[in-house]
Write a protein that holds these residues in place. Structure first.
Motif, PDB file in Angstrom:
ATOM      1  N   ILE A  20       0.757  -1.282  -0.218  1.00 16.32           N
ATOM      2  CA  ILE A  20       0.163  -0.154  -0.198  1.00 16.32           C
ATOM      3  C   ILE A  20       0.878   1.233   0.059  1.00 16.32           C
ATOM      4  CG2 ILE A  20      -1.678   1.395   1.222  1.00 16.32           C
ATOM      5  CD1 ILE A  20      -2.677  -1.316   2.345  1.00 16.32           C
ATOM      6  N   LEU A  35       1.555   1.412  -4.076  1.00 17.03           N
ATOM      7  CA  LEU A  35       0.446   2.374  -4.747  1.00 17.03           C
ATOM      8  C   LEU A  35       1.070   3.428  -5.369  1.00 17.03           C
ATOM      9  CD1 LEU A  35      -2.476   2.040  -2.308  1.00 17.03           C
ATOM     10  CD2 LEU A  35      -2.110   0.839  -4.490  1.00 17.03           C
ATOM     11  N   ILE A  77      -1.012   6.904  -7.118  1.00 16.50           N
ATOM     12  CA  ILE A  77      -1.564   6.838  -5.904  1.00 16.50           C
ATOM     13  C   ILE A  77      -0.542   7.364  -4.651  1.00 16.50           C
ATOM     14  CG2 ILE A  77      -3.580   5.822  -4.227  1.00 16.50           C
ATOM     15  CD1 ILE A  77      -4.272   4.135  -6.691  1.00 16.50           C
TER      16      ILE A  77
END
Length: 228
Positions: free
Chosen positions: A76, A80, A85
């Motif tokens: 994450i 990402l 992101i």
């Protein structure tokens, strides 16, 4: 060789430890609310075989339960951004905890839902309950009553597992302990105090869940004439 204990060197950083503990508790609180909510949704999809969401939930649960939490966190936080992101360490830690707790709570809650007898649902239908009322009063609440101890234990496990969030510079308790130890080189005292704080937080969370289970999930016990 004798070792001179010096806990005073740790308590000089009491404010940093308290800040880290507060950060851990906030992380746990947010992760628990959204993680259990996600678990309820996925548990319903799996228990009632709502297609295609039951398949999606099944893949999600198996993927998360069979991979390390640290790898999920790194994916994450570091993975990402490769897709454009970008999130902060706090957002990555919360998202990782929600996803992790959601997968485990899905199976816990699903077990409670599937233990609801069909006769109870039919009884609710005979009383002209709509689907929402049947789900809320006959399915979900009794299911949570049955699995509440297991669910509270899972939240504590996730809270303790949040220590790995220090690997992405999240300012939680373990990160604070690592910083203190790097300054005073008192590893034993630092991690002994940190262990005690984690222990007290775990006891406190369990007590909170016990109270929530007793007065909200199960319902406040009646006394006096109303209990007769």
């Amino acid at each position: 060789m004798a070792y001179d204990f010096d806990f005073a060197a740790i308590f000089q950083y009491a404010d940093l430890l308290l800040k880290g503990a507060g950060f851990t508790l906030a992380l746990t609180a947010v992760g628990s609310v959204f993680g259990i909510s996600l678990g309820i949704v996925c548990a319903v999809c799996r228990a009632w075989a709502i297609k295609p969401f039951n398949w999606i939930a099944a893949v999600y649960v198996e993927l998360i339960r069979n991979t390390p939490f640290l790898v999920q966190l790194f994916f994450i936080f570091f993975g990402l951004p490769s897709l454009g992101i970008r999130i902060s360490s706090w957002e990555a830690a919360v998202l990782a905890m929600v996803i992790n707790l959601g997968a485990y709570s899905t199976e816990i809650i699903r077990a409670g839902i599937q233990s609801t007898m069909q006769g109870q649902i039919e009884a609710g239908e005979s009383l002209a309950f709509n689907r929402f009322q049947i789900f809320r009063h006959i399915v979900l609440r009794p299911a949570l009553q049955r699995v509440w101890p297991a669910l509270s234990s899972q939240v504590i496990i996730v809270m303790l597992g949040s220590a790995v969030c220090s690997q992405i510079a999240t300012e939680e308790l373990t990160s604070a302990a690592n910083f203190i130890q790097s300054r005073n080189f008192r590893a034993f005292e630092t991690y002994a105090v940190t262990t005690a704080i984690y222990f007290l937080m775990a006891l406190g969370i369990r007590q909170i869940f016990n109270l929530v289970g007793r007065y909200i999930i199960v319902g406040r016990p009646q006394t006096g004439r109303g209990a007769a």
